[in-house]
Design a protein around this motif. Structure first.
Motif, short mmCIF file in Angstrom:
data_model
loop_
_atom_site.label_atom_id
_atom_site.label_comp_id
_atom_site.label_asym_id
_atom_site.label_seq_id
_atom_site.Cartn_x
_atom_site.Cartn_y
_atom_site.Cartn_z
N PHE A 197 1.14 -1.16 0.14
CA PHE A 197 -0.21 0.29 -0.05
C PHE A 197 1.04 1.20 0.14
CE2 PHE A 197 -3.75 -3.06 1.47
CZ PHE A 197 -4.66 -2.05 0.55
N LEU A 198 0.67 2.62 -0.80
CA LEU A 198 0.71 3.39 -0.46
C LEU A 198 0.65 4.44 -0.12
CD1 LEU A 198 2.71 4.40 -4.38
CD2 LEU A 198 3.69 3.18 -2.60
N VAL A 199 0.29 4.99 0.82
CA VAL A 199 -0.44 6.37 1.31
C VAL A 199 0.03 6.71 1.24
CG1 VAL A 199 -0.69 3.38 3.23
CG2 VAL A 199 1.13 5.30 3.58
N PRO A 200 -0.72 8.00 2.16
CA PRO A 200 -0.70 9.91 2.10
C PRO A 200 0.20 9.40 2.67
CG PRO A 200 -3.29 9.25 1.93
CD PRO A 200 -2.37 7.84 1.96
N ASP A 201 0.63 11.13 2.84
CA ASP A 201 2.11 11.88 3.79
C ASP A 201 0.92 11.92 5.37
OD1 ASP A 201 3.67 11.51 2.48
OD2 ASP A 201 3.45 13.32 1.91
N ASP A 202 -0.20 12.03 5.63
CA ASP A 202 -0.89 11.89 7.10
C ASP A 202 -1.32 11.03 7.09
OD1 ASP A 202 -2.96 12.36 5.00
OD2 ASP A 202 -3.70 13.82 6.07
N TRP A 203 -1.26 10.24 6.86
CA TRP A 203 -1.87 8.07 6.73
C TRP A 203 -1.37 7.87 8.31
CZ3 TRP A 203 -0.60 3.48 8.33
CH2 TRP A 203 -2.07 2.08 8.59
N ARG A 204 0.61 8.15 8.59
CA ARG A 204 1.05 7.41 9.49
C ARG A 204 0.31 7.39 10.98
NH1 ARG A 204 5.76 4.80 9.56
NH2 ARG A 204 5.75 5.48 7.71
N GLY A 205 0.43 9.56 10.98
CA GLY A 205 0.11 9.58 12.18
C GLY A 205 -1.52 9.63 12.78
N LYS A 206 -2.30 9.49 11.66
CA LYS A 206 -4.19 9.65 11.30
C LYS A 206 -4.06 7.73 12.25
CE LYS A 206 -5.79 12.26 8.22
NZ LYS A 206 -6.56 12.93 7.26
N ALA A 207 -3.16 6.86 11.21
CA ALA A 207 -3.38 5.25 12.07
C ALA A 207 -2.98 5.40 13.38
CB ALA A 207 -2.51 4.60 10.95
N ALA A 208 -1.00 6.18 13.92
CA ALA A 208 -1.33 5.78 15.27
C ALA A 208 -1.94 6.43 16.30
CB ALA A 208 -0.15 6.49 15.15
N GLN A 209 -2.82 7.50 15.84
CA GLN A 209 -4.01 7.81 17.00
C GLN A 209 -4.85 6.89 16.81
OE1 GLN A 209 -5.67 11.38 15.24
NE2 GLN A 209 -7.00 12.14 17.08
N ARG A 210 -5.27 6.18 15.57
CA ARG A 210 -6.43 5.13 15.48
C ARG A 210 -6.23 4.07 16.52
NH1 ARG A 210 -9.62 1.21 16.14
NH2 ARG A 210 -10.79 1.38 14.48
N VAL A 211 -5.03 3.82 16.59
CA VAL A 211 -5.01 2.10 17.73
C VAL A 211 -3.93 3.04 18.82
CG1 VAL A 211 -2.29 0.96 18.32
CG2 VAL A 211 -3.49 1.70 16.43
N ARG A 212 -3.85 4.33 19.33
CA ARG A 212 -4.36 4.67 20.84
C ARG A 212 -5.41 5.01 21.27
NH1 ARG A 212 0.01 8.85 18.58
NH2 ARG A 212 -1.75 10.59 18.22
N HIS A 213 -6.41 4.88 20.30
CA HIS A 213 -8.18 5.14 21.03
C HIS A 213 -9.23 4.03 20.91
CE1 HIS A 213 -6.92 9.77 19.79
NE2 HIS A 213 -7.49 9.93 21.26
N ALA A 214 -7.34 2.88 20.45
CA ALA A 214 -8.59 1.49 20.84
C ALA A 214 -8.46 1.34 22.44
CB ALA A 214 -7.55 1.00 19.65
N VAL A 215 -9.86 0.63 22.47
CA VAL A 215 -9.56 0.15 23.14
C VAL A 215 -10.49 -1.44 23.76
CG1 VAL A 215 -9.92 2.04 24.71
CG2 VAL A 215 -11.91 1.01 23.49
N VAL A 216 -10.35 -2.07 22.56
CA VAL A 216 -11.18 -3.18 22.11
C VAL A 216 -9.82 -4.22 22.68
CG1 VAL A 216 -11.43 -4.59 20.26
CG2 VAL A 216 -12.47 -2.64 20.48
N GLN A 217 -10.70 -5.41 23.42
CA GLN A 217 -10.15 -6.54 23.78
C GLN A 217 -10.60 -7.57 23.20
OE1 GLN A 217 -9.24 -6.30 28.08
NE2 GLN A 217 -7.65 -4.49 27.80
N ILE A 218 -10.17 -8.76 22.65
CA ILE A 218 -10.54 -10.10 22.18
C ILE A 218 -11.25 -10.84 23.90
CG2 ILE A 218 -10.11 -11.78 20.94
CD1 ILE A 218 -8.54 -10.35 18.99
#
Length: 331
Positions: A310-331
């Motif tokens: 995947f080629l991602v936009p330059d700001d995708w990495r930061g958005k992905a990190a934010q998405r992960v930080r806010h994940a609270v799901v536990q299997i």
């Protein structure tokens, strides 16, 4: 180029090259996609303790299956009729049609897309597939998914929620939590019995797909505790600016419905590195969704995918990190 398989210690043959060798006779794109769906490694390890036996696997193809696929490639009319019925741009729906076709051929399909309602106005859920078990003693509920996740690579510790979808709408952790805690429990709902042609003896998830790794995680082993198959299909991801394209490298941009099987195309369809960057930038001008590409070997006017990413936009990495930080799901 940041890919998982570019150093001297990497495997000498990628999954893509194995696929092209095994299925060298197949030319039809839908039959190739079906071959990938049936023959590719499962995304999840069916024997991992965290899944408690609730992961399904198609298993190794028989010689009869292989002969059938080769014959289907020469005359795919029936497959096209199913695919073209109620056409959809959704990759998941396309994959469901491919699996439906195979299960019909094998005689294992009891029913698919069976909605469960609690009264006229409330939909409880839907059985993706009801298939005959090997003992013919009842129905097995298969919840089916084809998923593509990118590992957000700035994590100190690899976890399921660090694998996020290209559009950042979900994660591997969230998806498996939903499947295990909700969807596979559907047959236990009091309203389900009236919709079942046979009692469900067990419920399992059948999950295929690819995982993509950034440059800081490409060599990191996936912890066994995550329950991911060690043989899963892998790719890379990076920003367009980080793509290191050689003068002789050739590429394809893969539309969503071509994400399943390793690509095969006429050499004239491929792009140079400069052409690829231009094409991807045009796509980013329309939408900021990551773009799937194939890195190809070209021989005898045919381009065969060697690697994908995947080629991602330059700001995708930061958005992905934010998405992960806010994940609270536990299997």
């Amino acid at each position: 180029m940041p890919t998982p398989q570019t150093d001297l210690q990497a495997p000498t043959e990628t999954f893509q090259q194995q696929f092209h060798r095994r299925w060298s006779s197949l030319r039809d794109p839908h039959v190739r996609a079906l071959a990938w769906l049936l023959d590719a490694p499962d995304l999840l390890d069916a024997h991992a303790s965290r899944w408690d036996g609730r992961i399904a696997s198609i298993g190794a193809l028989s010689e009869m299956d292989i002969t059938w696929l080769q014959a289907l490639d020469k005359n795919p009319r029936e497959l096209y009729l199913l695919i073209n019925a109620q056409p959809s741009a959704r990759l998941g729906r396309y994959a469901e049609k491919l699996l439906t076709f195979y299960l019909q051929y094998t005689g294992r399909l009891i029913a698919h897309n069976v909605q469960v309602r609690n009264g006229p106005n409330e939909t409880i859920g839907e059985f993706d597939f009801l298939v005959r078990d090997e003992a013919q003693s009842g129905a097995v509920h298969w919840e089916f998914a084809t998923k593509f996740y990118l590992l957000e690579s700035h994590r100190d510790q690899m976890q399921a929620d660090a694998f996020v979808g290209p559009n950042l709408a979900d994660s591997l952790g969230a998806k498996m939590n939903k499947i295990m805690q909700q969807q596979l429990m559907l047959s236990a709902h009091p309203a389900a019995a009236q919709y079942l042609p046979q009692p469900v003896t067990r419920a399992q998830a059948l999950v295929k797909g690819w995982l993509f790794y950034g440059e800081t995680a490409e060599r990191a082993p996936v912890p066994a505790a995550l329950g991911i198959s060690a043989q899963h299909c892998r790719g890379f991801w990076c920003e367009v600016s980080a793509l290191q394209a050689g003068d002789s490298d050739r590429y394809l941009v893969l539309p969503r419905l071509e994400w399943l099987a390793p690509a095969r195309a006429a050499a004239g369809q491929t792009l140079s590195g400069a052409q690829l960057r231009e094409a991807v930038q045009l796509l980013f001008n329309e939408t900021l969704a990551p773009v799937m590409i194939a890195v190809c070997d070209v021989e005898d006017d045919v381009a065969l995918e060697r690697l994908r990413g995947f080629l991602v936009p330059d700001d995708w990495r930061g958005k992905a990190a934010q998405r992960v930080r806010h994940a609270v799901v536990q299997i």
